[in-house]
Design a protein around this motif. Structure first.
Motif, PDB file in Angstrom:
ATOM      1  N   GLN A 160      43.754  39.720  63.019  1.00  0.00           N
ATOM      2  CA  GLN A 160      42.589  39.281  62.274  1.00  0.00           C
ATOM      3  C   GLN A 160      42.828  39.521  60.788  1.00  0.00           C
ATOM      4  N   VAL A 161      42.606  38.471  60.000  1.00  0.00           N
ATOM      5  CA  VAL A 161      42.814  38.584  58.558  1.00  0.00           C
ATOM      6  C   VAL A 161      41.605  39.261  57.928  1.00  0.00           C
ATOM      7  N   GLN A 162      41.868  40.219  57.071  1.00  0.00           N
ATOM      8  CA  GLN A 162      40.811  40.852  56.297  1.00  0.00           C
ATOM      9  C   GLN A 162      41.176  40.793  54.822  1.00  0.00           C
ATOM     10  N   LEU A 163      40.185  40.472  54.012  1.00  0.00           N
ATOM     11  CA  LEU A 163      40.366  40.411  52.562  1.00  0.00           C
ATOM     12  C   LEU A 163      39.334  41.323  51.925  1.00  0.00           C
ATOM     13  N   VAL A 164      39.781  42.185  51.030  1.00  0.00           N
ATOM     14  CA  VAL A 164      38.876  43.119  50.375  1.00  0.00           C
ATOM     15  C   VAL A 164      39.062  43.009  48.872  1.00  0.00           C
ATOM     16  N   GLU A 165      37.983  42.618  48.195  1.00  0.00           N
ATOM     17  CA  GLU A 165      38.012  42.510  46.739  1.00  0.00           C
ATOM     18  C   GLU A 165      37.660  43.850  46.103  1.00  0.00           C
ATOM     19  N   SER A 166      38.209  44.073  44.922  1.00  0.00           N
ATOM     20  CA  SER A 166      37.863  45.241  44.122  1.00  0.00           C
ATOM     21  C   SER A 166      38.057  44.898  42.653  1.00  0.00           C
ATOM     22  N   GLY A 167      37.531  45.753  41.782  1.00  0.00           N
ATOM     23  CA  GLY A 167      37.761  45.608  40.358  1.00  0.00           C
ATOM     24  C   GLY A 167      36.627  44.982  39.574  1.00  0.00           C
ATOM     25  N   GLY A 168      35.563  44.595  40.244  1.00  0.00           N
ATOM     26  CA  GLY A 168      34.436  44.017  39.523  1.00  0.00           C
ATOM     27  C   GLY A 168      33.644  45.068  38.775  1.00  0.00           C
ATOM     28  N   GLY A 169      32.576  44.619  38.115  1.00  0.00           N
ATOM     29  CA  GLY A 169      31.732  45.552  37.394  1.00  0.00           C
ATOM     30  C   GLY A 169      31.056  44.905  36.212  1.00  0.00           C
ATOM     31  N   LEU A 170      30.613  45.758  35.305  1.00  0.00           N
ATOM     32  CA  LEU A 170      29.900  45.337  34.101  1.00  0.00           C
ATOM     33  C   LEU A 170      30.812  45.488  32.895  1.00  0.00           C
ATOM     34  N   VAL A 171      30.867  44.446  32.076  1.00  0.00           N
ATOM     35  CA  VAL A 171      31.710  44.479  30.886  1.00  0.00           C
ATOM     36  C   VAL A 171      30.993  43.721  29.776  1.00  0.00           C
ATOM     37  N   GLN A 172      31.290  44.066  28.546  1.00  0.00           N
ATOM     38  CA  GLN A 172      30.699  43.367  27.413  1.00  0.00           C
ATOM     39  C   GLN A 172      31.438  42.060  27.130  1.00  0.00           C
ATOM     40  N   THR A 173      30.757  41.168  26.451  1.00  0.00           N
ATOM     41  CA  THR A 173      31.395  39.917  26.028  1.00  0.00           C
ATOM     42  C   THR A 173      32.686  40.221  25.271  1.00  0.00           C
ATOM     43  N   GLY A 174      33.728  39.486  25.636  1.00  0.00           N
ATOM     44  CA  GLY A 174      35.033  39.693  25.024  1.00  0.00           C
ATOM     45  C   GLY A 174      35.912  40.681  25.757  1.00  0.00           C
ATOM     46  N   GLY A 175      35.352  41.369  26.714  1.00  0.00           N
ATOM     47  CA  GLY A 175      36.104  42.365  27.464  1.00  0.00           C
ATOM     48  C   GLY A 175      36.945  41.761  28.561  1.00  0.00           C
ATOM     49  N   SER A 176      37.580  42.650  29.330  1.00  0.00           N
ATOM     50  CA  SER A 176      38.490  42.224  30.389  1.00  0.00           C
ATOM     51  C   SER A 176      38.211  42.974  31.679  1.00  0.00           C
ATOM     52  N   LEU A 177      38.509  42.318  32.771  1.00  0.00           N
ATOM     53  CA  LEU A 177      38.485  42.926  34.090  1.00  0.00           C
ATOM     54  C   LEU A 177      39.642  42.348  34.893  1.00  0.00           C
ATOM     55  N   ARG A 178      40.129  43.123  35.845  1.00  0.00           N
ATOM     56  CA  ARG A 178      41.117  42.594  36.786  1.00  0.00           C
ATOM     57  C   ARG A 178      40.594  42.749  38.199  1.00  0.00           C
ATOM     58  N   LEU A 179      40.416  41.629  38.862  1.00  0.00           N
ATOM     59  CA  LEU A 179      40.006  41.639  40.260  1.00  0.00           C
ATOM     60  C   LEU A 179      41.238  41.684  41.156  1.00  0.00           C
TER      61      LEU A 179
END
Length: 117
Positions: free
Chosen positions: A1-20
């Motif tokens: 069974q395939v499972q996919l788990v996302e991480s790395g989201g959140g709150l950031v200000q305009t112009g900022g960066s995130l990596r999912l």
């Protein structure tokens, strides 16, 4: 069974960066196509980016070109979405999606990204 788990989201200000990250298990992804989608309440889920697991070819929706980068780590069965120069309109729930020839389409549960003005 395939499972996919996302991480790395959140709150950031305009112009900022995130990596999912989207960590996969249960199958070999070597012949897969990986995608990121996003959705805001009241709107349809929108395609964001795609990567061919073999070879690494990518494409993006126009609104994120030059700001987002999709990538994958074959050894870890993990897909990434590096998001730079974030804008309030990037606020959404982000979903990872994998299409595997042997087992079909698979979705993660989604992760919230909020960009404050």
């Amino acid at each position: 069974q395939v499972q996919l788990v996302e991480s790395g989201g959140g709150l950031v200000q305009t112009g900022g960066s995130l990596r999912l990250s989207c960590a996969g298990s249960g199958r070999d992804f070597s012949d897969s196509v990986g995608r990121w989608f996003r959705q805001v309440p009241g709107k349809e889920r929108e395609f964001v980016a795609r990567i061919l697991w073999s070879g690494g070819a990518t494409d993006y929706v126009d609104s994120v070109k030059g700001r987002f980068t999709i990538s994958r780590d074959n050894a870890k069965n993990t897909m990434y979405l590096q998001m730079n120069s974030l804008k309030p309109e990037d606020t959404a729930v982000y979903y990872c999606h994998i299409s595997i020839p042997s087992s079909g389409n698979h979705w993660g549960r989604g992760i919230q990204v909020t960009v404050s003005a």
